[in-house]
Design a protein around this motif. Structure first.
Motif, mmCIF file in Angstrom:
data_model
loop_
_atom_site.group_PDB
_atom_site.id
_atom_site.type_symbol
_atom_site.label_atom_id
_atom_site.label_comp_id
_atom_site.label_asym_id
_atom_site.label_seq_id
_atom_site.Cartn_x
_atom_site.Cartn_y
_atom_site.Cartn_z
ATOM 1 N N ALA A 48 -3.099 -2.379 5.202
ATOM 2 C CA ALA A 48 -1.811 -2.064 4.746
ATOM 3 C C ALA A 48 -0.853 -3.333 4.636
ATOM 4 C CB ALA A 48 -1.091 -0.880 5.297
ATOM 5 N N ASP A 49 -1.524 -4.620 4.757
ATOM 6 C CA ASP A 49 -0.358 -5.787 4.398
ATOM 7 C C ASP A 49 0.288 -5.757 2.992
ATOM 8 O OD1 ASP A 49 -0.554 -6.946 6.799
ATOM 9 O OD2 ASP A 49 -2.340 -8.132 6.165
ATOM 10 N N VAL A 50 -0.740 -5.429 1.958
ATOM 11 C CA VAL A 50 0.071 -5.616 0.735
ATOM 12 C C VAL A 50 1.025 -4.373 0.494
ATOM 13 C CG1 VAL A 50 -0.591 -5.186 -1.886
ATOM 14 C CG2 VAL A 50 -2.011 -6.646 -0.664
ATOM 15 N N ALA A 51 0.720 -3.056 0.784
ATOM 16 C CA ALA A 51 1.348 -1.816 0.801
ATOM 17 C C ALA A 51 2.736 -2.084 1.397
ATOM 18 C CB ALA A 51 0.631 -0.559 1.567
ATOM 19 N N LEU A 52 2.572 -2.801 2.652
ATOM 20 C CA LEU A 52 4.106 -3.229 3.279
ATOM 21 C C LEU A 52 4.800 -4.202 2.736
ATOM 22 C CD1 LEU A 52 2.845 -3.196 7.167
ATOM 23 C CD2 LEU A 52 4.742 -1.765 6.089
ATOM 24 N N LYS A 87 -0.170 2.248 12.000
ATOM 25 C CA LYS A 87 0.361 1.714 13.193
ATOM 26 C C LYS A 87 1.324 0.372 12.605
ATOM 27 C CE LYS A 87 -3.284 2.371 16.307
ATOM 28 N NZ LYS A 87 -4.523 1.863 17.221
ATOM 29 N N LYS A 88 0.907 -0.215 11.675
ATOM 30 C CA LYS A 88 1.735 -1.381 11.099
ATOM 31 C C LYS A 88 2.784 -0.627 10.396
ATOM 32 C CE LYS A 88 -0.735 -4.750 9.495
ATOM 33 N NZ LYS A 88 -1.736 -5.579 8.648
ATOM 34 N N VAL A 89 2.530 0.243 9.648
ATOM 35 C CA VAL A 89 3.681 1.000 8.829
ATOM 36 C C VAL A 89 4.649 1.346 9.637
ATOM 37 C CG1 VAL A 89 4.185 2.903 7.386
ATOM 38 C CG2 VAL A 89 2.183 1.679 6.875
ATOM 39 N N HIS A 90 4.442 2.098 10.862
ATOM 40 C CA HIS A 90 5.429 2.487 11.758
ATOM 41 C C HIS A 90 5.994 1.271 12.370
ATOM 42 C CE1 HIS A 90 2.758 6.566 11.998
ATOM 43 N NE2 HIS A 90 3.737 6.442 10.737
ATOM 44 N N LYS A 91 5.397 0.284 12.712
ATOM 45 C CA LYS A 91 6.272 -0.686 13.464
ATOM 46 C C LYS A 91 7.241 -1.266 12.691
ATOM 47 C CE LYS A 91 5.176 -5.060 15.858
ATOM 48 N NZ LYS A 91 3.776 -5.812 16.516
ATOM 49 N N ALA A 92 6.903 -1.317 11.084
ATOM 50 C CA ALA A 92 7.744 -2.034 10.364
ATOM 51 C C ALA A 92 8.842 -1.049 9.906
ATOM 52 C CB ALA A 92 6.824 -2.465 9.036
ATOM 53 N N GLY A 93 8.952 0.135 10.575
ATOM 54 C CA GLY A 93 10.141 0.836 10.166
ATOM 55 C C GLY A 93 10.122 1.848 9.155
ATOM 56 N N LEU A 101 -0.831 6.176 3.672
ATOM 57 C CA LEU A 101 -2.151 5.739 3.506
ATOM 58 C C LEU A 101 -3.042 6.660 3.295
ATOM 59 C CD1 LEU A 101 -1.719 2.682 6.160
ATOM 60 C CD2 LEU A 101 -1.168 2.864 3.757
ATOM 61 N N ILE A 102 -4.084 6.794 2.561
ATOM 62 C CA ILE A 102 -4.859 7.751 2.160
ATOM 63 C C ILE A 102 -6.366 7.206 2.070
ATOM 64 C CG2 ILE A 102 -3.174 9.245 1.194
ATOM 65 C CD1 ILE A 102 -4.660 8.883 -1.411
ATOM 66 N N HIS A 103 -7.330 8.067 2.519
ATOM 67 C CA HIS A 103 -8.754 7.793 2.586
ATOM 68 C C HIS A 103 -9.183 8.185 0.929
ATOM 69 C CE1 HIS A 103 -13.053 8.550 2.908
ATOM 70 N NE2 HIS A 103 -13.162 7.365 3.648
ATOM 71 N N GLY A 104 -9.924 7.446 0.140
ATOM 72 C CA GLY A 104 -10.170 7.629 -1.075
ATOM 73 C C GLY A 104 -10.946 6.614 -1.776
ATOM 74 N N ASP A 105 -11.397 6.669 -2.815
ATOM 75 C CA ASP A 105 -12.392 5.757 -3.593
ATOM 76 C C ASP A 105 -11.876 5.553 -4.879
ATOM 77 O OD1 ASP A 105 -14.647 4.671 -4.772
ATOM 78 O OD2 ASP A 105 -15.985 6.349 -4.690
ATOM 79 N N ALA A 106 -11.630 4.080 -5.109
ATOM 80 C CA ALA A 106 -11.304 3.539 -6.276
ATOM 81 C C ALA A 106 -11.939 3.914 -7.273
ATOM 82 C CB ALA A 106 -11.048 1.951 -6.054
ATOM 83 N N LEU A 107 -13.308 4.360 -7.326
ATOM 84 C CA LEU A 107 -14.074 4.403 -8.545
ATOM 85 C C LEU A 107 -13.766 5.945 -8.985
ATOM 86 C CD1 LEU A 107 -17.484 3.108 -7.371
ATOM 87 C CD2 LEU A 107 -16.428 2.297 -9.297
ATOM 88 N N ASN A 108 -12.801 6.665 -8.352
ATOM 89 C CA ASN A 108 -12.687 8.231 -8.635
ATOM 90 C C ASN A 108 -11.271 8.329 -8.045
ATOM 91 O OD1 ASN A 108 -13.067 10.910 -9.272
ATOM 92 N ND2 ASN A 108 -14.277 11.554 -7.858
#
Length: 235
Positions: A48-52, A87-93, A101-108
């Protein structure tokens, strides 16, 4: 493959990029020209570096960490990576409703999202080269991106500078294996996938998917390229 190296992924990235990966991410986020209220999808989000980075920019633009429900969605096929990312998202506030953050496939992507275009921007950092059918990924992005929206993709490639090529070929597998606790196979794959990535062909695929290619910015002797494209405004 990435489940195995998730616990040390951030440390390894910092070492292999010589600390430059934060700068590359900032350039990508800056290219999106984010505004308050935007909804952004980050594919191959990993830890999640980019998401954050996107969430922090949206918070800066709006003056609050309350950036809205699902302002940033990070998608990845690795559950272990996502676990570390949360964990990083929560730590960042940020709440897990604002940065989801979700589990998924970029092809679909339509398996995870509705058919209609919902996102103002889509990003993908250092992941597209690992997907054989890159055109299909771009076509999936096209479906979920709003008209006038931007897609920004960071990817590694073969450096033009001989010492940098030597570093990628020989140092990357060794350092990656050492820091990951023996995952040499994973970092040999990294070296091979970097050298095999054809940035000119990928640029053509961006156009083939229906996007208007805005720019390609080469950094670090061509070892990193930032592709920025737009989906045309509705007629």
């Amino acid at each position: 493959m990435f489940d195995a190296i998730a616990p040390r992924y951030d440390v390894i990235n910092t070492a292999l990029s010589l600390g430059m990966h934060s700068l590359w991410r900032r350039k990508m986020v800056s290219s999106l020209e984010l505004k308050p209220g935007f909804k952004v999808l980050d594919l191959g989000t990993g830890t999640a570096d980019v998401a954050l980075a996107i969430a922090k920019e949206l918070a800066k633009q709006g003056g609050s960490k309350n950036i809205g429900k699902e302002a940033v969605i990070g998608l990845d096929p690795s559950q272990n990576m996502l676990s570390h990312g949360r964990k990083k998202v929560h730590k960042a506030g940020f709440s897990d409703k604002a940065v989801k953050l979700i589990h998924g496939d970029a092809l679909n992507l339509t398996a995870s999202f509705a058919e209609e275009a919902n996102f103002d921007a889509v990003t993908m950092a250092f992941a597209i080269r690992n997907i054989p059918d890159r055109l299909r990924v771009l076509q999936e992005i096209f479906k979920v991106l709003k008209h006038g929206g931007k897609v920004a993709i960071l990817e590694l490639g073969e450096p033009t500078f001989a010492p940098a090529r030597w570093f990628v070929r020989y140092c990357v597998p060794f350092i990656g294996s050492l820091l990951s606790g023996g995952a040499r196979r994973e970092y040999e794959h990294l070296e091979k996938s970097v050298m095999a990535f054809d940035s000119k062909r990928f640029a053509q695929q961006i156009s083939d998917a229906g996007f208007q290619l805005q720019s390609i910015t080469a950094m670090n002797f061509g070892s990193v390229n930032l592709f920025v494209a737009t989906k045309a405004e509705a007629a």
